[in-house]
Design an enzyme around this catalytic site. Structure first.
Site, PDB file in Angstrom:
ATOM      1  CB  SER A 102     -37.140 -50.906   9.146  1.00 35.33           C
ATOM      2  OG  SER A 102     -36.518 -52.069   8.654  1.00 35.33           O
ATOM      3  CE  LYS A 161     -37.533 -52.526   5.303  1.00 29.24           C
ATOM      4  NZ  LYS A 161     -36.095 -52.599   5.521  1.00 29.24           N
TER       5      LYS A 161
END
Length: 209
Positions: free
Chosen positions: A129, A166
């Site tokens: 990701s 993230k």
């Protein structure tokens, strides 16, 4: 500092003893467990672990052994060799959050110039990701331990007991963790009902060859 097999086993023995009993073993108990003929042999190996920054010893106490924090080994080794001895603690998701693995796998000697912040520990990346930020599966990311982060910083966050890396997107009325791969969806955090915490800031990475 290089540890012998006996010293590595002794460090694990200390951790397990403290986990089970809530206090460290005595030197006599260590000598018995490892088959040392004298307590001074146990003391020799304990002092080696203390020199490596992995434990702290208190003189004059029968059980004066304390496990050092992960960053202590890095600081001790850095002062001697110029390298950071950083503990590899487990895995972190670059995708859906995955369970944490808090056991120290090994100590990794690293050049401090590889990192923009001083890393307290390393985590191995799983998932894709964060590809557009150059964070790939198998990379070892350095984490600078702090509970605070600014909007836009890359963080390691704990969500319901699981870790993920993230970009932080925070505002007065929202809190999101953003991937850097269009194939992955943002994670929306409702702080009122979600067990959420910032574990640290992304400090840089090492890509194993």
């Amino acid at each position: 500092m290089h540890l012998t097999d006996t010293q590595r086993r002794l460090l694990e023995f200390l951790r397990q003893h403290i986990d089970v009993h809530g206090y460290p073993p005595s030197q006599m108990e260590i000598a018995k467990a490892f088959g040392f003929s004298q307590n001074r042999s146990a003391r020799y190996h304990l002092e080696a672990l203390a020199q490596a920054g992995l434990i702290e010893l208190s003189s004059g106490r029968a059980r004066g052994i304390r496990l050092a924090s992960p960053g202590a080994a890095a600081r001790s080794s850095s002062s001697r060799t110029g390298l950071l001895q950083v503990p590899l603690l487990g895995r972190v998701a670059a995708g859906t959050p995955i369970g944490s693995d808090p056991e120290v796998r090994r100590e990794v000697g690293l050049d401090p110039s590889l990192f923009r912040l001083r890393p307290d520990y390393l985590l191995e990346v799983e998932g894709e990701s964060m590809l557009l930020d150059g964070i790939l599966p198998g990379d070892l990311i350095g984490v600078h331990r702090t509970p605070q982060a600014r909007n836009g910083q890359t963080v390691v966050a704990r969500i319901e007991g699981e870790l993920t890396v993230k970009r932080l997107d925070s505002g007065p009325n929202h809190l999101h963790l953003l991937p850097r791969n269009p194939e992955h969806a943002p994670i929306e955090i409702d702080a009122r009902i979600t067990d959420f915490a910032i574990e640290g800031l992304f400090a840089g990475l090492v890509r194993p060859s």
